[in-house]
Design a protein around this motif. Structure first.
Motif, PDB file in Angstrom:
ATOM      1  N   LYS A   1      37.659 -49.331  38.903  1.00 49.03           N
ATOM      2  CA  LYS A   1      37.227 -50.043  40.110  1.00 49.03           C
ATOM      3  C   LYS A   1      36.979 -49.086  41.268  1.00 49.03           C
ATOM      4  O   LYS A   1      37.373 -47.907  41.232  1.00 49.03           O
ATOM      5  CB  LYS A   1      38.275 -51.078  40.510  1.00 49.03           C
TER       6      LYS A   1
ATOM      7  N   SER B   1      38.039 -54.529  46.639  1.00 41.85           N
ATOM      8  CA  SER B   1      37.676 -53.643  45.538  1.00 41.85           C
ATOM      9  C   SER B   1      36.512 -54.243  44.762  1.00 41.85           C
ATOM     10  O   SER B   1      36.274 -55.452  44.800  1.00 41.85           O
ATOM     11  CB  SER B   1      38.871 -53.403  44.604  1.00 41.85           C
TER      12      SER B   1
ATOM     13  N   LEU C   1      34.800 -54.030  40.814  1.00 42.15           N
ATOM     14  CA  LEU C   1      34.971 -53.533  39.461  1.00 42.15           C
ATOM     15  C   LEU C   1      33.776 -52.663  39.068  1.00 42.15           C
ATOM     16  O   LEU C   1      32.636 -52.995  39.369  1.00 42.15           O
ATOM     17  CB  LEU C   1      35.112 -54.691  38.473  1.00 42.15           C
TER      18      LEU C   1
END
Length: 527
Positions: free
Chosen positions: A332, A345, A347
């Motif tokens: 990530k 975040s 991925l």
């Protein structure tokens, strides 16, 4: 104190502590996530021996300043008599109106407090910005200075008119020392109101400046010194940038996590900050911290016009089609806001590769030979004979799996391959006699594929020998000796390939495989 009164006192104290702990902070903007893409090239490689290049591209996003989060702002402007000579042209009012012009009437609100030692007037929070600007224009210059009066009035306007999902801001401007109590700033702070203070023509280090700094520090705002009124426009612009929120991701960290069979990660275009392999799962984590610094401007942000590319090479110890490169969900990109608070975040997307085994390479070789079109009867005869030999080497009885041979009969695979290569070398060596010149390069490609398959068989056998558990310590030296002999033969095979002798290379690959098999037998105590 009786029991009932004691319990009541304890309960009141607990409620008071809880109330102080729950301090509203207003709304915060969502940081725009960076865009992440991933490629591998080539998408098909040979087990253990060939590399692919894995490339991550991270593109920034967001805007430098946005009012996507509603703002409720109160302009608390000093209207004391000293403003008559400190701001004779009313530049504080001009700067405040310029700030209002930047607001969005569909989401934001503004209010006004004209204060000195009393409140001249207030304008409640509204999105009628024409009215707000007319009220700012109405601020005069007469009276004394009481900071508590002005700040309390501003707090009251937010109390009664603020929006639930807004940022709550007070811009508090003063040019003199007056009545002030720290507790007033504490009230604003406990309500989640941020106060930006401006000291106009205030002497550095004076009590007046200390009071304004205390208000700003207590509420999480910022103090601005404006030596004269001509500085005010720049000060208000700077406050605007503080009040609205940057949606650009900052302090962007990349955590690439590769599958356990993705090995030998190397040749990084940008040196990672850390590379570690989990001893249990075998997964490798590669970390690049604060990649915004790589974008060229030296800032920790990653704006929409900035792209960072990270690449590295790797091999695979597992064969198969459509294999995952990443451990999806663990790989990530993390990012923060401009204040170093967590922003979220993204991925890293998955990338797939095909990894060819020894058996797969041989099947490819057959298919490529069958596709060769030649007018030479002799060349076609040699090709047909090579195809027959390769097919014999693929006899399932000689194989354990796609990359491992039967320990007892596996040597026959190398023998068949050597003879197949010898047939194909006739075409290469007799070029111009009976072979079409156009097919020679195709034949060379097939020879390379066959020798690559045999190299792979030897390498995997050596790896298996090194990983074999030695059941009887007395055979440990024998195991080491056979592995050493296998590696010597492997080196000779590479020398033969370098000398353009693929048939001799296959002989050495076979010997390397045999020594590896002996090492495994010694390890298992079967010799």
């Amino acid at each position: 104190m009786n029991g009932r009164k004691e319990f009541a006192a304890i309960l009141f104290a607990a409620i008071t502590i809880l109330a102080l702990a729950i301090v509203p902070t207003g709304a915060t903007a969502q940081i725009a996530p960076p865009t992440v893409s991933k490629t591998v090239n080539p998408t098909d490689i040979v087990l253990l021996t060939e590399e692919t290049t894995i490339t991550l591209t991270i593109q920034g996003t967001g805007s430098e300043w946005t009012t996507s989060v509603p703002i409720d702002v109160v302009f608390a402007l000093d209207s004391s008599g000293s403003m008559g000579w400190n701001d004779p042209s009313g530049l504080r009012k001009t700067a405040a109106k310029s700030f209002v012009d930047k607001l969005n009437s569909t989401t934001d609100q503004a209010g006004v407090v004209s204060w000195d030692n009393n409140i001249d007037f207030t304008q409640t929070l509204t999105n009628n910005f024409s009215l707000v600007k007319s009220k700012i224009d109405a601020v005069d210059s007469s009276g004394g200075t009481d900071l508590n009066v002005g700040l309390n009035a501003a707090i009251s306007l937010l109390d009664t008119g603020k929006q639930a999902n807004s940022s709550w801001v007070i811009i508090f401007l003063s040019n003199g020392q007056g009545t002030y109590s720290h507790s007033t700033a504490v009230v604003a702070a406990n309500k989640g109101y941020t106060v930006y203070t401006i000291g106009l023509a205030i002497s550095p280090g004076s009590t007046a400046e200390s009071n304004l700094k205390d208000i700003a520090n207590t509420t999480g705002g910022k103090y601005y010194s404006s030596p004269n009124a001509t500085n005010l426009d720049a000060v208000f612009n700077d406050i605007y940038k503080e009040v609205v929120t940057s949606t650009i991701p900052h302090y962007v960290d990349v955590l690439e996590v590769t599958q356990s069979y993705i090995i030998d990660e190397s040749s990084f275009n940008v040196a990672p900050d850390n590379v570690s392999t989990d001893q249990v799962t075998g997964e490798t984590t590669i970390v690049w911290n604060n990649i915004g610094l790589l974008s060229g401007d030296g800032d920790p942000d990653l704006s929409a016009d900035e792209i960072v590319t990270l690449s590295f090479k790797a091999k695979s110890s597992k064969s198969g089609m459509n294999l995952d490169v990443d451990v999806y969900g663990k790989a990530k990109v993390n990012y923060k806001d401009s204040n170093d608070a967590d922003g979220g975040s993204v991925l890293i997307p998955q990338a797939k590769i095909d990894v060819k085994s020894a058996r797969w390479l041989k099947q490819d070789a057959i298919a490529e030979l069958e596709a060769i079109n030649t007018t030479s009867k002799q060349a076609q005869h040699d090709i047909n004979k090579a195809i027959k030999l390769i097919k014999e080497s693929l006899n399932p009885a000689l194989w354990v799996d796609d990359s491992r041979l039967d320990p007892k009969h596996g040597h026959k695979v190398f023998d068949r391959e050597k003879h197949a290569v010898k047939e194909l070398l006739k075409i290469v060596e007799e070029r111009g006699k009976h072979a079409d010149a156009a097919i020679v390069d195709e034949v060379k490609t097939v020879i390379d594929k066959i020798t690559k398959a045999d190299e792979l068989l030897a390498l995997i056998a050596i790896t298996d020998a090194k990983n074999a558990e030695i059941v009887d310590p007395k055979f440990e030296k024998k195991v080491e000796q056979e592995i050493a002999k296998a590696e010597e033969e492997l080196a000779k095979a590479y020398q033969a390939l370098g000398a353009d002798n693929p048939d001799k290379a296959i002989d050495h690959f076979k010997l390397a495989w045999k020594h590896a098999q002996l090492a495994i037998k010694f390890a298992q105590g079967l010799c």
